[in-house]
Design a protein around this motif. Structure first.
Motif, PDB file in Angstrom:
ATOM      1  N   TYR C  11      -4.230  65.447 173.918  1.00  0.00           N
ATOM      2  CA  TYR C  11      -2.881  66.007 173.892  1.00  0.00           C
ATOM      3  C   TYR C  11      -2.490  66.389 175.306  1.00  0.00           C
ATOM      4  O   TYR C  11      -3.289  66.270 176.229  1.00  0.00           O
ATOM      5  CB  TYR C  11      -2.862  67.201 172.951  1.00  0.00           C
ATOM      6  CG  TYR C  11      -3.382  66.842 171.591  1.00  0.00           C
ATOM      7  CD1 TYR C  11      -2.542  66.300 170.631  1.00  0.00           C
ATOM      8  CD2 TYR C  11      -4.741  66.979 171.274  1.00  0.00           C
ATOM      9  CE1 TYR C  11      -3.016  65.935 169.386  1.00  0.00           C
ATOM     10  CE2 TYR C  11      -5.222  66.617 170.033  1.00  0.00           C
ATOM     11  CZ  TYR C  11      -4.363  66.097 169.092  1.00  0.00           C
ATOM     12  OH  TYR C  11      -4.825  65.724 167.869  1.00  0.00           O
ATOM     13  N   ARG C  35     -18.192  69.105 163.295  1.00  0.00           N
ATOM     14  CA  ARG C  35     -17.708  70.466 163.078  1.00  0.00           C
ATOM     15  C   ARG C  35     -16.193  70.561 163.257  1.00  0.00           C
ATOM     16  O   ARG C  35     -15.554  69.660 163.769  1.00  0.00           O
ATOM     17  CB  ARG C  35     -18.410  71.424 164.043  1.00  0.00           C
ATOM     18  CG  ARG C  35     -19.876  71.593 163.719  1.00  0.00           C
ATOM     19  CD  ARG C  35     -20.470  72.701 164.522  1.00  0.00           C
ATOM     20  NE  ARG C  35     -19.727  73.932 164.349  1.00  0.00           N
ATOM     21  CZ  ARG C  35     -19.605  74.848 165.295  1.00  0.00           C
ATOM     22  NH1 ARG C  35     -20.155  74.657 166.469  1.00  0.00           N
ATOM     23  NH2 ARG C  35     -18.937  75.952 165.070  1.00  0.00           N
ATOM     24  N   ASN C  36     -15.648  71.675 162.864  1.00  0.00           N
ATOM     25  CA  ASN C  36     -14.215  71.871 163.025  1.00  0.00           C
ATOM     26  C   ASN C  36     -13.848  71.809 164.491  1.00  0.00           C
ATOM     27  O   ASN C  36     -14.493  72.427 165.334  1.00  0.00           O
ATOM     28  CB  ASN C  36     -13.792  73.226 162.463  1.00  0.00           C
ATOM     29  CG  ASN C  36     -13.985  73.296 160.963  1.00  0.00           C
ATOM     30  OD1 ASN C  36     -14.713  74.130 160.458  1.00  0.00           O
ATOM     31  ND2 ASN C  36     -13.370  72.383 160.257  1.00  0.00           N
ATOM     32  N   GLY C  37     -12.831  71.025 164.777  1.00  0.00           N
ATOM     33  CA  GLY C  37     -12.389  70.920 166.150  1.00  0.00           C
ATOM     34  C   GLY C  37     -13.145  69.877 166.943  1.00  0.00           C
ATOM     35  O   GLY C  37     -12.958  69.745 168.143  1.00  0.00           O
ATOM     36  N   LYS C  40     -12.222  64.849 164.860  1.00  0.00           N
ATOM     37  CA  LYS C  40     -12.166  63.848 163.793  1.00  0.00           C
ATOM     38  C   LYS C  40     -10.721  63.452 163.492  1.00  0.00           C
ATOM     39  O   LYS C  40     -10.372  62.273 163.440  1.00  0.00           O
ATOM     40  CB  LYS C  40     -12.827  64.413 162.520  1.00  0.00           C
ATOM     41  CG  LYS C  40     -14.245  64.910 162.739  1.00  0.00           C
ATOM     42  CD  LYS C  40     -14.853  65.444 161.463  1.00  0.00           C
ATOM     43  CE  LYS C  40     -14.193  66.725 160.952  1.00  0.00           C
ATOM     44  NZ  LYS C  40     -14.370  67.890 161.829  1.00  0.00           N
TER      45      LYS C  40
ATOM     46  N   ARG D 327      -5.768  73.942 176.826  1.00  0.00           N
ATOM     47  CA  ARG D 327      -4.441  73.394 176.525  1.00  0.00           C
ATOM     48  C   ARG D 327      -3.393  74.262 177.163  1.00  0.00           C
ATOM     49  O   ARG D 327      -3.636  75.418 177.468  1.00  0.00           O
ATOM     50  CB  ARG D 327      -4.219  73.401 175.018  1.00  0.00           C
ATOM     51  CG  ARG D 327      -5.122  72.483 174.305  1.00  0.00           C
ATOM     52  CD  ARG D 327      -5.438  73.017 172.929  1.00  0.00           C
ATOM     53  NE  ARG D 327      -6.703  72.481 172.508  1.00  0.00           N
ATOM     54  CZ  ARG D 327      -7.847  73.129 172.644  1.00  0.00           C
ATOM     55  NH1 ARG D 327      -7.857  74.334 173.180  1.00  0.00           N
ATOM     56  NH2 ARG D 327      -8.965  72.597 172.257  1.00  0.00           N
TER      57      ARG D 327
ATOM     58  N   ALA E 148      -7.333  72.838 165.547  1.00  0.00           N
ATOM     59  CA  ALA E 148      -7.664  71.905 164.480  1.00  0.00           C
ATOM     60  C   ALA E 148      -7.506  72.638 163.147  1.00  0.00           C
ATOM     61  O   ALA E 148      -7.524  73.870 163.082  1.00  0.00           O
ATOM     62  CB  ALA E 148      -9.087  71.393 164.650  1.00  0.00           C
ATOM     63  N   HIS E 149      -7.361  71.831 162.099  1.00  0.00           N
ATOM     64  CA  HIS E 149      -7.101  72.368 160.766  1.00  0.00           C
ATOM     65  C   HIS E 149      -8.094  73.470 160.364  1.00  0.00           C
ATOM     66  O   HIS E 149      -7.694  74.561 159.965  1.00  0.00           O
ATOM     67  CB  HIS E 149      -7.179  71.198 159.782  1.00  0.00           C
ATOM     68  CG  HIS E 149      -6.858  71.544 158.373  1.00  0.00           C
ATOM     69  ND1 HIS E 149      -5.576  71.775 157.950  1.00  0.00           N
ATOM     70  CD2 HIS E 149      -7.659  71.700 157.295  1.00  0.00           C
ATOM     71  CE1 HIS E 149      -5.596  72.055 156.661  1.00  0.00           C
ATOM     72  NE2 HIS E 149      -6.849  72.018 156.235  1.00  0.00           N
ATOM     73  N   GLY E 150      -9.359  73.178 160.511  1.00  0.00           N
ATOM     74  CA  GLY E 150     -10.373  74.144 160.100  1.00  0.00           C
ATOM     75  C   GLY E 150     -10.331  75.406 160.942  1.00  0.00           C
ATOM     76  O   GLY E 150     -10.568  76.517 160.451  1.00  0.00           O
ATOM     77  N   GLN E 151     -10.012  75.214 162.208  1.00  0.00           N
ATOM     78  CA  GLN E 151      -9.929  76.385 163.088  1.00  0.00           C
ATOM     79  C   GLN E 151      -8.780  77.284 162.674  1.00  0.00           C
ATOM     80  O   GLN E 151      -8.875  78.514 162.711  1.00  0.00           O
ATOM     81  CB  GLN E 151      -9.746  75.923 164.536  1.00  0.00           C
ATOM     82  CG  GLN E 151     -10.962  75.176 165.070  1.00  0.00           C
ATOM     83  CD  GLN E 151     -10.680  74.444 166.373  1.00  0.00           C
ATOM     84  OE1 GLN E 151      -9.534  74.101 166.673  1.00  0.00           O
ATOM     85  NE2 GLN E 151     -11.738  74.190 167.136  1.00  0.00           N
ATOM     86  N   GLY E 176     -11.976  72.439 153.992  1.00  0.00           N
ATOM     87  CA  GLY E 176     -11.791  71.905 155.323  1.00  0.00           C
ATOM     88  C   GLY E 176     -12.719  72.498 156.368  1.00  0.00           C
ATOM     89  O   GLY E 176     -12.639  72.155 157.531  1.00  0.00           O
TER      90      GLY E 176
HETATM   91  N1  LIG Z   1      -1.453  69.196 168.805  1.00  0.00           N
HETATM   92  C1  LIG Z   1      -2.508  69.559 169.545  1.00  0.00           C
HETATM   93  N2  LIG Z   1      -2.318  69.960 170.799  1.00  0.00           N
HETATM   94  C2  LIG Z   1      -3.360  70.329 171.564  1.00  0.00           C
HETATM   95  N3  LIG Z   1      -4.630  70.350 171.143  1.00  0.00           N
HETATM   96  C3  LIG Z   1      -4.895  69.967 169.888  1.00  0.00           C
HETATM   97  C4  LIG Z   1      -3.854  69.550 169.035  1.00  0.00           C
HETATM   98  N4  LIG Z   1      -4.396  69.228 167.844  1.00  0.00           N
HETATM   99  C5  LIG Z   1      -5.718  69.424 167.967  1.00  0.00           C
HETATM  100  N5  LIG Z   1      -6.042  69.875 169.194  1.00  0.00           N
HETATM  101  C6  LIG Z   1      -7.378  70.193 169.666  1.00  0.00           C
HETATM  102  O1  LIG Z   1      -8.141  69.041 169.668  1.00  0.00           O
HETATM  103  C7  LIG Z   1      -9.459  69.301 169.220  1.00  0.00           C
HETATM  104  C8  LIG Z   1      -9.805  68.356 168.096  1.00  0.00           C
HETATM  105  O2  LIG Z   1      -8.964  68.626 167.008  1.00  0.00           O
HETATM  106  P1  LIG Z   1      -9.056  67.807 165.649  1.00  0.00           P
HETATM  107  O3  LIG Z   1      -7.907  68.216 164.823  1.00  0.00           O
HETATM  108  O4  LIG Z   1      -9.184  66.381 165.969  1.00  0.00           O
HETATM  109  O5  LIG Z   1     -10.407  68.370 165.039  1.00  0.00           O
HETATM  110  P2  LIG Z   1     -11.102  68.018 163.682  1.00  0.00           P
HETATM  111  O6  LIG Z   1     -12.403  67.454 164.015  1.00  0.00           O
HETATM  112  O7  LIG Z   1     -10.224  67.206 162.836  1.00  0.00           O
HETATM  113  O8  LIG Z   1     -11.281  69.471 163.060  1.00  0.00           O
HETATM  114  P3  LIG Z   1     -11.175  69.950 161.551  1.00  0.00           P
HETATM  115  O9  LIG Z   1     -12.452  69.630 160.913  1.00  0.00           O
HETATM  116  O10 LIG Z   1     -10.979  71.400 161.659  1.00  0.00           O
HETATM  117  O11 LIG Z   1     -10.026  69.256 160.943  1.00  0.00           O
HETATM  118  C9  LIG Z   1      -9.490  70.729 168.791  1.00  0.00           C
HETATM  119  O12 LIG Z   1     -10.175  71.484 169.742  1.00  0.00           O
HETATM  120  C10 LIG Z   1      -8.053  71.166 168.735  1.00  0.00           C
HETATM  121  O13 LIG Z   1      -7.937  72.489 169.164  1.00  0.00           O
END
Ligand SMILES: Nc1ncnc2c1ncn2[C@@H]1O[C@H](COP(=O)(O)OP(=O)(O)OP(=O)(O)O)[C@@H](O)[C@H]1O
Ligand SMILES: Nc1ncnc2c1ncn2[C@@H]1O[C@H](COP(=O)(O)OP(=O)(O)OP(=O)(O)O)[C@@H](O)[C@H]1O
Ligand SMILES: CC(C)C[C@H](N)C(=O)O
Ligand SMILES: [Mg+2]
Ligand SMILES: [Mg+2]
Lengths: 298, 369, 256, 337, 247
Positions: C11, C35-37, C40, D327, E148-151, E176
């Motif tokens: 991003y 893991r979250n973030g 994925k 970010r 991210a969603h989970g966060q 999630g």
């Molecule tokens: N629109 C955005 N702008 C800036 N950073 C973002 C944006 N969306 C996600 N991120 C960052 O990018 C990283 C990856 O996010 P992503 O959503 O791909 O994670 P994820 O693996 O799908 O997590 P989850 O399991 O929680 O869904 C995270 O650290 C998140 O904070």
């Protein structure tokens, strides 16, 4: 005075304003239809709507010569020209943050300012003359009163427009796509439809509607330096008062505006300058309060 | 050469402020063209000096007029200001005139001003057209007259001029409360509800003042309404210039009062109309005429101011001009109001060749103190 | 069918994906866990064209699609079930189905096409909610609708971002079965899944994403034989909970 | 980092602008000083618009109403009470705040475009009243001949454009400083939170209508104070100063300046008004055309206008895996229906 | 009957659809109460009725003995009912730590009514602590809209906790979340002091059985069973409820 006004005469002076309220309200609906679609349905704040209407109006003034053929020609040319302007507007809107009303407002207001002064530069500062077919130019007798025949045209046009818009928005795939794009353009894209194409389509359709309204409305809200502002303001009021995108609501709002500006003025002439905006603020506030209560705002 | 107004080599700076955009832009353009016509027909000189004409846009009113006038007065430092369509704009510019001590030779609207020592108008006071026609209406209408006009200072003044003089002449208004009906301005585009009231009032004639788009709407709707057969009297702006074109047939037969008509028969006017028609389509209007006369006034005043035409000197000379020969007939500034003492004409919209035009059908009063 | 090579994306604030490589063959399921973030969803969105790749290749059916507009990617046969459902809140369920049923795309390779009746048979709750708008559905119902929407587009490549989130356990199991069947009928599936157990169950390969990098990518057969090592990899980035974390939150320390 | 650079640039620009404004009276001509004073007053109204539109999420077209209330109060009332500027500013702010408080029941329950239309209506109604209440306001021709003010007890009456400009500058700087300080307190965070997700804020136990009312009244007071400055700068006021054109341009100026940034709003609104006024002087008849074209161009030059998320920066060297990505915060606040 | 929260005869209808019909619920002080059921059973609807974002057609809600049916969401939150949403709701342009700070403010203001400067400091300390407990400290200065969603889900849980609730309403908090985070969440919930009651909506049944002492099962807007996890786990009624929800 009071004695004279008693009896059937008491309502008689208000027959024509009441009828005119309907006709004028429907004219306003027709004039606003393009914005109903752009802003109400597709959520694109198009402040150049008044200018698109003016394009139609100037086309009518240029093309109309009092014959039916020229009316048809003016409609065709006006619709095409305004739709083309709508497409141009969509092109300008494409690269900028979409969905952000304030940015849209900035851009479309700029286009409206510039376009409006180009129109005036092209057609001159004076209001041009608009010649409608003679059959429509006269007046007819309604309930013992004389009434401008042309205004009755809008009863037909507005009904057709409202029904057409409702069916398009609710029943066709295109209408669904437009509404879907309001909710989530990215997901619409993931269905294989370009949101850009939708936006171009919306603005072209909005332009076409405004252009048609401009041609048809020219004999009443004629083209001139102030036309764009007048039409834009009335349309915005109608669209927002009508509840953004609800066709029935918009029609009712237009009729209410029409009656306020005619019957309201006839009944309360001294309050005339306040009527429109006071009524609008009151209705919107009541409605907003209703919403707030639904949210349990205690 | 740093002296306000002069730019070396015997030239002089004049500021022209007029609505070149907005509601009254057609009026503003006539005003600019009228002034320029005078310059063109006089070698670009006023009082023997080459004129450096600085034009600025008044826009829709005081909000835009004030900064534009500030520029003319404080940056360009013009020796005199002319033009200005809206009375409100004049009111807004007025404090600047007091501060910079520059005279205004206005050619259109005039608000109520207490100290007119630096303000001159070649046009008229807004209450004069109505005052001039009141007696005629009284004499020719058997019955009451309905007065209606736009709800802003210009409208109030125009209608007050009529109603006061009309009452003095013994006429009665048909308006239910005896007071003029004012319509929201410029918001009103639909006059039908007012026509219904006029019909109900039993009026035998209507007197009105509108200008610009509102005039077009009013006249077109009037002609289609149930009161289309009631005679319509108006301040001349209702059918003046471009609006008459847009009104077309609907304007036929309307009576109006104005200080000018292009068909006036005098030498000045023949020259003026010919020069105008050589450059523009159509006939000149009272707006253009007033601006043309403003140039004439400045021409003579600057000439009389001698070697050093400072704003103060020009202002002093304007007061001493006396009779001014003009296409409308000779007139002079009133010493009280600094606006013309002039003759008013009754005009009617009649066929003139292929087009309709305002034809003089009679002389009305000469007005001014 | 779906190749991702040295893919970097992110991003405005920074790069999230670092040189991600994946190869998903037709008829197979690639699971992605992490893991979250970890990135994925960013990976899924980048493939779908919603996030612009800053470098690297994305190939679908031999065509390089990185940098294409999302609708172009969708037209080349990619269906997406996004995280968070993202159903159209103002459209009714029926309208969703009409919109999603792509009028111009042929049926899924190897299988008969998805039709509205077939969808409603699979997800009967939707049938009872046809006139409800998207915003009037329960979370699980929205998830069903999102799956239905993707399937009706007759995709050849299916991107599933936690498709079972919010589904009741029984329904989740059925959806997982369905995914298996879809792959068996030739669909290419990229499945993001939080529950490692389920991922291993149905996928052919499983990849672990960690801070935007692929740190593990093996056939699931291997993972099944040694689930411990995979679990260890997934949780490696998680610092062990510190003792402080286990104590009562101090928020309430002073409440009576 | 890019946002770091941006912040530096912004700070540098702000310093330059401020320095320029301070030395301006000694280097520019009367005209520029006069226009600057007027523009500053309008910029201050822009600040109040930004406070509502950007920070509190209530897009407004009606700040001209308290602005007008302040202007007329200070011209009609204030000048009778005292010729001291501070007193007049206070009277004007009070008038603006009062008007804002009176309109609270209309404004506070509404959101998004509805606020826009309600405030538009309020603005138009106020202008109509001003135009018709001739005995007090002088009608549509406006009020001229307003007496000069002295900034503070014991100081001389402001007689030159330069002096009036400096007075305006000091008042504006003080008020803007106060707003900036206010936004640093939890009031600022709460307003922004309410703009992001009002229901969430309620669910946490916050009385959102109360906060919005506070913001609205405060914005009214600021606009009112600006009205008093307009009187000083222009020595003349009329309903035309408070019409729809003004509110629309102010809102657009605030959008250009970045809705949520107070400093940006000041600069944006001031710029738009100044450019318009300047264009009416130098390009007679073409001002709307050029102004319109400038608006269109600005949209493309705006830092937040173009969707930046679509263009990630070039790949940096691989980051150690234990560092979470950083970010910037460039989310564009917008109007939600 | 000394329920901390009691809901009596709650009914919610949407047009012809009965989302909840005469549902009774009692959550005791410090109880860990789970609400489960197939999709569309009415779990979220019940939580919104308790949180005052949905108005029931019928029924009363009592909290700490008082009738709170007529109170809005903000007032109920100030009395100690805090919630998370099925779809995480956060303040997108505020940073993570500001999000929690805002959520913490009403309770901190209450305690230090007359030191407005102090409240923000206190709120910030609370926020930092919570971020630490959820392992989100790295993200403190990231705008929530970029998470991210989970966060986001975790952040909202922290926000609900920051309100120092007496009753915590959690709508699918584990959905999630990765296995690691679910573990962390379980620990956090288990470590909550006994005076905090939790009403947990979850499809993640392992978590439910591990954490809760009482389980209520909803189906089609009616309570079909209630009891201890062991009773529920083995109840054929419950299994049928779920199975019917699917087919
Ligand atoms: N629109 C955005 N702008 C800036 N950073 C973002 C944006 N969306 C996600 N991120 C960052 O990018 C990283 C990856 O996010 P992503 O959503 O791909 O994670 P994820 O693996 O799908 O997590 P989850 O399991 O929680 O869904 C995270 O650290 C998140 O904070
Ligand atoms: N605003 C609404 N209008 C109409 N129907 C609604 C609305 N909200 C919910 N419903 C319906 O009420 C029922 C219960 O919804 P609810 O969200 O409470 O389910 P849930 O138990 O939370 O399900 P899930 O596990 O899928 O989240 C659903 O069938 C849903 O379609
Ligand atoms: C054009 C004119 C009729 C205008 C009018 N004199 C006014 O005061 O504005
Ligand atoms: Mg994700
Ligand atoms: Mg739910």
């Amino acid at each position: 005075m009071i004695a004279v006004a008693a009896g059937p005469n008491r309502i008689d002076p208000y027959v024509i304003p009441a009828l005119d309220g309907v006709a004028y309200g429907l004219l306003v609906f027709v004039a606003a239809a393009g914005l109903v679609f752009c802003f109400g349905v597709a959520n694109i704040l198009n402040l150049a709507h008044g200018m698109l209407y003016a394009i139609g109006g100037y086309t009518a003034a240029a093309v109309l010569d009092g014959s039916w053929a020229s009316l048809a020609l003016a409609l065709g040319v006006g619709v095409l020209a305004a739709a083309a302007a709508g497409v141009l507007l969509a092109g300008l809107l494409t690269p900028v943050a979409t969905g952000n009303h304030l940015t849209q407002a900035l851009l479309t207001f700029g286009v409206a300012l510039a376009g409006g002064s180009l129109l005036v530069a092209g057609f001159g500062p004076d209001d041009p003359q608009v010649l409608v077919p003679a059959a429509l130019d006269g007046s007819v007798q309604v309930a013992g009163h004389r009434y401008a025949a042309y205004r009755l045209v809008f009863i037909v046009v507005a009904t057709a427009l409202a029904a057409g818009l409702y069916l398009t928005v609710r029943r066709t795939r295109a209408g669904m796509l437009v509404r879907a794009a309001v909710d989530d353009p990215e997901m619409v894209a993931c269905l294989g439809v370009s949101p850009t194409r939708i936006r171009v389509g919306v603005l072209a359709a909005g332009g076409a509607l405004a252009g048609a309204a401009g041609v048809l409305g020219a004999p009443i809200i004629g083209p001139g330096a102030d036309t764009a502002d007048t039409v834009l303001l009335l349309s915005l009021v109608v669209v927002v008062l009508g509840g953004l995108g609800s066709m029935v609501g918009t029609l009712l709002a237009a009729l209410a505006i029409g009656e306020i500006q005619t019957l309201g003025v006839a009944l309360l002439p001294s309050a005339a300058p306040f009527l429109l905006f006071a009524a609008m603020a009151a209705v919107l506030a009541v409605r907003a309060r209703g919403l707030a209560l639904r949210w349990a705002a205690t | 050469a740093d002296e306000p107004g002069t730019t070396g080599g015997g030239s002089i700076k004049i500021g022209l402020l007029a609505s070149l955009s907005g509601t009254y832009q057609s009026v503003g353009k006539e005003i600019r063209d009228g002034f320029e016509l005078y310059l063109d027909t006089h070698d670009g000189k006023l009082g023997g000096r080459q004129v450096d004409l600085v034009v600025a846009d008044e826009g829709n009113g005081a909000a835009t007029a004030v900064p534009a006038a500030t520029k003319l007065l404080k940056q360009d430092r013009v020796a005199a200001l002319t033009g200005i369509v809206g009375g409100g704009s004049v009111a807004g510019v007025y404090p600047l005139l007091q501060e910079t001590k520059v005279p205004l030779v206005g050619s259109n609207g005039r608000p109520e001003i207490k100290d007119v020592s630096r303000v001159w108008h070649t046009s008229y006071l807004s209450d004069e057209p109505g005052a001039a026609i009141a007696q005629h209406v009284r004499d020719n209408v058997k019955g009451s007259v309905y007065a209606i006009g736009p709800d802003y200072q210009g409208g109030w003044d125009e209608l007050r001029g009529f109603t006061e003089a009309f009452a003095k002449a013994g006429g009665t208004l048909a308006n239910p409360d005896g007071k003029t009906t004012f319509t929201p301005f410029p918001a009103t585009t639909n006059f039908t509800p007012y026509f219904a009231r006029i019909k109900a009032s039993g009026a035998q004639a209507v007197y009105t003042f509108y200008a610009g788009s509102a005039a077009v709407d009013f006249v077109k709707q009037y002609a289609q309404s149930e009161i289309k057969d009631i005679p319509l009297y108006a301040a001349g702006f209702l059918t003046e210039g471009g609006v008459l074109n847009a009104q077309g047939e609907a304007a036929r037969d309307i009576f109006s009062v104005l200080n000018y008509s292009p068909d006036l028969d005098n030498a000045e006017n023949r020259g003026f109309v010919a020069a105008w028609k050589a450059k523009h389509d159509g006939s000149p209007t009272t707006y253009a005429l007033a601006s043309y006369d403003a140039a004439a006034v400045l021409d003579r005043a600057i000439g009389a101011a001698g070697d050093d035409p400072t704003p103060e000197a020009i202002n002093a000379q304007i007061g001493k001009l006396g009779q001014i020969a003009s296409p409308r007939g000779a007139w002079q500034f009133s010493t009280v109001t600094h606006s013309p003492v002039q003759k008013w004409y009754l005009r009617q919209v009649r066929q003139d060749g292929r087009a309709l035009s305002n034809t003089v059908v009679g002389d009305l009063a000469t007005i001014g103190r | 069918m779906l190749y991702v090579e040295r893919l970097c994306a992110g991003y405005a604030g920074g790069i999230v994906l670092h040189e991600v490589d994946l190869r998903v063959h037709p008829g197979s399921i690639q699971a992605v866990v992490g893991r979250n973030g970890a990135g994925k969803s960013t990976l899924v969105h980048t493939i779908a064209g919603l996030v612009r790749a800053s470098s690297g290749r994305i190939e679908i059916g031999g065509v390089h699609v990185a940098g294409r507009q999302p609708h172009r990617v969708a037209q080349s046969g990619v269906g997406l079930v996004p995280q968070g459902r993202r159903v159209f809140s103002r459209l009714t369920v029926a309208e969703h189905l009409v919109l999603a049923a792509s009028p111009w795309r042929a049926a899924t390779p190897g299988g008969e096409g998805w039709t509205v009746p077939r969808i409603l048979e699979l997800l009967p709750r939707l049938a009872a909610r046809l006139r409800h708008r998207g915003c009037e559905l329960s979370g699980g119902e929205q998830q069903m609708l999102a799956i239905a929407r993707a399937l009706l587009g007759q995709p050849r490549v299916l991107l599933l971002d936690e498709p079972c989130e919010g589904l009741s356990p029984d329904l989740a199991a059925r959806v997982r079965d369905l995914i298996g069947h879809l792959a068996a009928s030739g669909l290419t599936v990229l499945l993001v899944e939080q529950q490692l157990r389920h991922a291993i169950e149905i996928a052919d390969r499983v990849a672990v994403l960690e801070y935007g990098r692929v740190v593990y990518d093996r056939p699931t057969a291997e993972a099944r034989s040694d689930p411990g090592s995979l679990e260890a990899i997934v949780s490696i980035a998680a610092p062990p909970p510190s003792p402080a974390n286990r104590s009562t939150p101090r928020l309430w320390a002073d409440t009576p | 980092m890019r946002d770091e650079v941006l912040r530096r640039v912004r700070a540098a620009v702000a310093t330059l602008v401020l320095a320029g404004l301070l030395v301006a009276p000694w280097v520019v001509d009367d005209y520029t000083a006069a226009i600057l004073a007027r523009t500053l007053a309008l910029g201050l109204v822009g600040v109040s618009v930004a406070l509502l539109t950007g920070v509190a999420g209530m897009p407004t077209l009606g700040q001209t109403a308290p602005y007008a209330a302040g202007a007329y109060a200070s011209a009609v009332l204030g000048s009778q009470v005292s010729d001291v500027g501070v007193v007049q500013v206070a009277v004007a702010a009070l008038a603006g705040a009062t008007l804002a408080a009176v309109t609270l029941p209309l404004v506070v329950p509404a959101r998004g475009v509805i606020v826009l239309m309600i405030t538009l209506a309020i603005g138009e109604l106020v202008v109509t009243v001003l135009g018709r209440w001739r005995s007090v306001t002088g009608g549509t021709d406006g009020l001229a001949g307003i007496a000069g003010v002295r900034p503070f007890w014991g100081l001389p009456v402001l007689a030159t454009d330069q002096a009036r400009y400096l007075y305006t500058l000091v008042v504006v700087a003080t008020l803007v400083g106060a707003v900036l300080l206010l936004l640093r307190t939890r009031a600022g965070v709460l307003l922004r939170a309410g703009r992001d997700d009002e229901m969430r804020l309620r669910a946490s136990g916050h009385r959102v209508p109360l906060y919005l009312s506070g913001a609205h009244v405060a914005a009214g007071a600021i606009a009112g104070a600006a009205g008093s400055l307009l009187v000083v700068a222009q020595q003349y006021i009329s309903p035309a100063d408070f019409g729809f054109d003004t509110s629309a341009l102010l809102l657009l100026g605030v959008v250009i300046g970045g809705t949520a940034s107070v400093g940006g709003a000041l600069v944006g609104a001031a710029l738009v008004i100044a450019v318009r006024d300047w264009l009416f002087g130098v390009l007679p008849g073409h001002a709307p055309l050029v102004l319109g074209a400038l608006f269109v161009a600005t949209v493309y030059l705006l830092p937040t206008g173009v969707t930046r998320a679509r263009r990630p920066r070039p790949v940096p060297a691989p980051r150690p895996p234990d560092v979470a990505p950083t970010r910037d915060r460039d989310a564009t606040p917008e109007l939600r229906v | 009957m000394n329920c901390l929260l009691s809901a009596e005869k709650i009914s919610v209808r949407y047009g012809s659809l009965a989302a909840l019909t005469d549902v009774d619920l009692c959550v005791h002080d410090g109880q860990r109460h789970a609400l489960i059921g197939p999709n569309g059973a009415g779990k979220t609807t019940l939580l919104s009725v308790l949180g005052a974002t949905t108005r029931p057609q019928r029924g009363t809600v009592r909290f700490v003995g008082r009738d709170v049916s007529r109170l809005g969401p903000a007032a109920r939150a100030r009395r100690g009912i805090n919630r998370t949403h099925q779809r995480p709701a956060v303040f997108a342009t505020l940073t993570a730590i500001e999000n929690i700070e805002v959520a913490a403010l009403p309770r901190t203001i209450r305690r230090r009514r007359w030191s407005p400067g102090g409240t923000r400091g206190a709120a910030r300390r609370t926020a930092a602590e919570l971020l630490d407990q959820l392992g989100l400290s790295d993200l403190a200065t990231v705008p929530a809209g970029h998470l991210a969603h989970g966060q986001r889900r975790q952040l909202e849980i922290a926000m609900a906790l920051a309100g120092r609730p007496r009753l915590l309403l959690l709508d699918e908090p584990a959905a999630g979340l990765s296995a690691t985070e679910v573990g962390r969440l379980a620990e956090l919930l288990a470590a909550l002091p006994r005076q905090v009651a939790v009403l947990l909506v979850e499809h993640h049944l392992d978590l439910v059985y591990a954490l809760c002492d009482t389980v209520t099962v909803l189906r089609d807007g009616r309570t079909v069973a209630a009891g201890t996890p062991d009773e529920i786990r083995t109840s054929p009624l419950v299994r049928r409820a779920y199975a019917d929800g699917v087919s």
